[in-house]
Design an enzyme around this catalytic site. Structure first.
Site, short mmCIF file in Angstrom:
data_model
loop_
_atom_site.label_atom_id
_atom_site.label_comp_id
_atom_site.label_asym_id
_atom_site.label_seq_id
_atom_site.Cartn_x
_atom_site.Cartn_y
_atom_site.Cartn_z
N ASN A 42 -3.54 1.56 15.52
CA ASN A 42 -3.90 0.99 16.97
C ASN A 42 -4.27 2.29 17.65
OD1 ASN A 42 -1.66 1.70 18.53
ND2 ASN A 42 -0.65 0.33 17.42
N SER A 74 -7.59 -5.21 10.58
CA SER A 74 -7.76 -6.14 11.46
C SER A 74 -7.43 -7.51 11.05
CB SER A 74 -9.24 -6.01 12.08
OG SER A 74 -9.59 -5.13 12.89
N ILE A 79 0.90 -1.28 -0.21
CA ILE A 79 -0.06 0.07 -0.18
C ILE A 79 0.79 1.27 -0.02
CG2 ILE A 79 -0.29 0.32 2.39
CD1 ILE A 79 -3.27 0.73 2.03
N GLY A 93 -4.75 -8.99 9.90
CA GLY A 93 -3.23 -9.52 10.37
C GLY A 93 -2.96 -9.37 11.77
N GLY A 99 3.17 -4.73 10.99
CA GLY A 99 2.20 -4.74 9.94
C GLY A 99 2.23 -3.33 9.22
N VAL A 100 1.09 -3.02 8.47
CA VAL A 100 0.89 -2.04 7.46
C VAL A 100 1.38 -0.77 8.13
CG1 VAL A 100 -1.66 -1.61 7.98
CG2 VAL A 100 -0.49 -1.33 5.62
N ASP A 101 1.01 -0.71 9.38
CA ASP A 101 1.18 0.57 10.22
C ASP A 101 2.64 0.90 10.05
OD1 ASP A 101 0.88 2.51 11.87
OD2 ASP A 101 0.50 1.44 13.92
N TYR A 120 -4.23 -8.24 14.32
CA TYR A 120 -5.51 -8.50 15.11
C TYR A 120 -6.36 -9.70 14.54
CZ TYR A 120 -4.82 -3.63 17.11
OH TYR A 120 -4.41 -2.62 17.91
N1 AR6 Z 1 0.69 -3.16 2.22
C1 AR6 Z 1 -0.77 -3.93 2.04
N2 AR6 Z 1 -1.10 -4.56 2.80
C2 AR6 Z 1 -0.29 -4.92 4.04
C3 AR6 Z 1 0.98 -4.26 4.22
C4 AR6 Z 1 1.34 -3.51 3.20
N3 AR6 Z 1 2.67 -2.62 3.02
N4 AR6 Z 1 1.75 -4.79 5.31
C5 AR6 Z 1 0.86 -5.82 5.86
N5 AR6 Z 1 -0.39 -5.84 5.15
P1 AR6 Z 1 -1.90 -5.57 9.91
P2 AR6 Z 1 -4.30 -5.13 11.89
C6 AR6 Z 1 -1.55 -6.46 5.34
O1 AR6 Z 1 -1.43 -6.46 11.15
O2 AR6 Z 1 -4.68 -6.72 11.91
C7 AR6 Z 1 -0.02 -3.12 14.17
O3 AR6 Z 1 0.94 -3.42 14.90
C8 AR6 Z 1 -1.55 -7.87 6.36
O4 AR6 Z 1 -1.04 -8.86 5.39
O5 AR6 Z 1 -1.05 -4.55 9.43
O6 AR6 Z 1 -5.14 -4.14 11.85
C9 AR6 Z 1 -0.70 -1.82 14.36
O7 AR6 Z 1 0.06 -0.80 15.09
C10 AR6 Z 1 -2.93 -7.87 6.75
O8 AR6 Z 1 -3.63 -8.40 5.79
O9 AR6 Z 1 -2.88 -4.65 10.76
C11 AR6 Z 1 -2.10 -2.42 15.19
O10 AR6 Z 1 -1.20 -2.60 16.61
C12 AR6 Z 1 -3.38 -6.38 6.88
O11 AR6 Z 1 -2.56 -5.58 6.09
C13 AR6 Z 1 -2.24 -3.92 14.65
O12 AR6 Z 1 -0.91 -4.15 13.86
C14 AR6 Z 1 -3.72 -5.85 8.01
O13 AR6 Z 1 -2.52 -6.29 8.86
C15 AR6 Z 1 -3.24 -3.76 13.77
O14 AR6 Z 1 -3.32 -5.08 13.50
#
Ligand code: AR6
Length: 172
Positions: A24, A122, A11, A124, A32-34, A126
């Site tokens: 969060n 959520s 993204i 990933g 993750g994406v954050d 979460y």
């Molecule tokens: N581009 C697109 N999608 C992505 C990318 C990227 N660069 N990186 C990961 N994903 P997550 P959550 C996908 O864990 O579940 C963080 O620590 C990933 O494969 O990023 O909402 C925050 O600070 C998954 O399908 O977010 C919070 O503490 C999706 O993005 C917590 O994680 C979401 O995964 C939030 O968890």
């Protein structure tokens, strides 16, 4: 109603007016994406998040809410941070996940963003099962009366793309 697109990729690499971040409640970054968004966007995003915490959001960002900052070095004008719920099999948690998209699009409308990219909030760290996360994301965006022209879900892997594609096809 916005056009919904699905793209496989990172993204942080796709141009948009606004990029939705699966953040969060602390707004202070994470994995993750954050983590990817803060790494690629540079320190101005975290600086604005800290400013929000010391002004309008002293208790953090409530689950299901959304707030915008600069996008720093990312190919976008804004990042819209939303705090998804940790997975639980209850209707109120599902409502909170839907609220992430409703609120992100409301903020996008306030900003005047026309092209918005979103991850699978959520689904990933979460722990939300991808099929259900995809259904909620697609149904919520499809039902929205947003002025955003295009919502592009940017999905990291084939499983996510398949789940979003079937959710989209079930819309009819
Ligand atoms: N581009 C697109 N999608 C992505 C990318 C990227 N660069 N990186 C990961 N994903 P997550 P959550 C996908 O864990 O579940 C963080 O620590 C990933 O494969 O990023 O909402 C925050 O600070 C998954 O399908 O977010 C919070 O503490 C999706 O993005 C917590 O994680 C979401 O995964 C939030 O968890």
């Amino acid at each position: 109603m916005a056009l919904i697109e699905l793209v496989r990729g990172d993204i942080t690499a796709l141009p948009a007016d606004a990029i939705v971040n699966a953040a969060n409640h602390t707004l202070l970054g994470g994995g993750g994406v954050d983590g990817a968004i803060h790494r690629a966007g540079g320190p101005t995003i975290l600086a604005e998040c800290r400013r929000l915490r010391s002004t309008t959001l002293p208790d953090g960002l409530p689950t299901g809410a959304a707030v915008a900052t600069t996008a720093g070095l990312l190919p976008a004008r804004w990042v819209i941070h939303t705090a998804g719920p940790i997975w639980a099999k209850t209707l109120d948690q599902a409502d909170l996940l839907a609220s992430c998209y409703v609120e992100s699009l409301r903020v996008a409308d306030e900003l005047g963003a026309r092209r918005v990219t979103c991850p699978a909030v959520s689904a990933g760290v979460y722990g939300w099962p991808m099929e259900d996360a995809a259904r909620i994301a697609i149904e919520t965006v499809a039902a929205s009366s947003t002025a955003v022209d295009v919502v592009t879900f940017v999905l990291f892997n084939a499983h996510a793309i398949d789940a979003f594609r079937s959710a989209l096809s079930r819309l009819g």
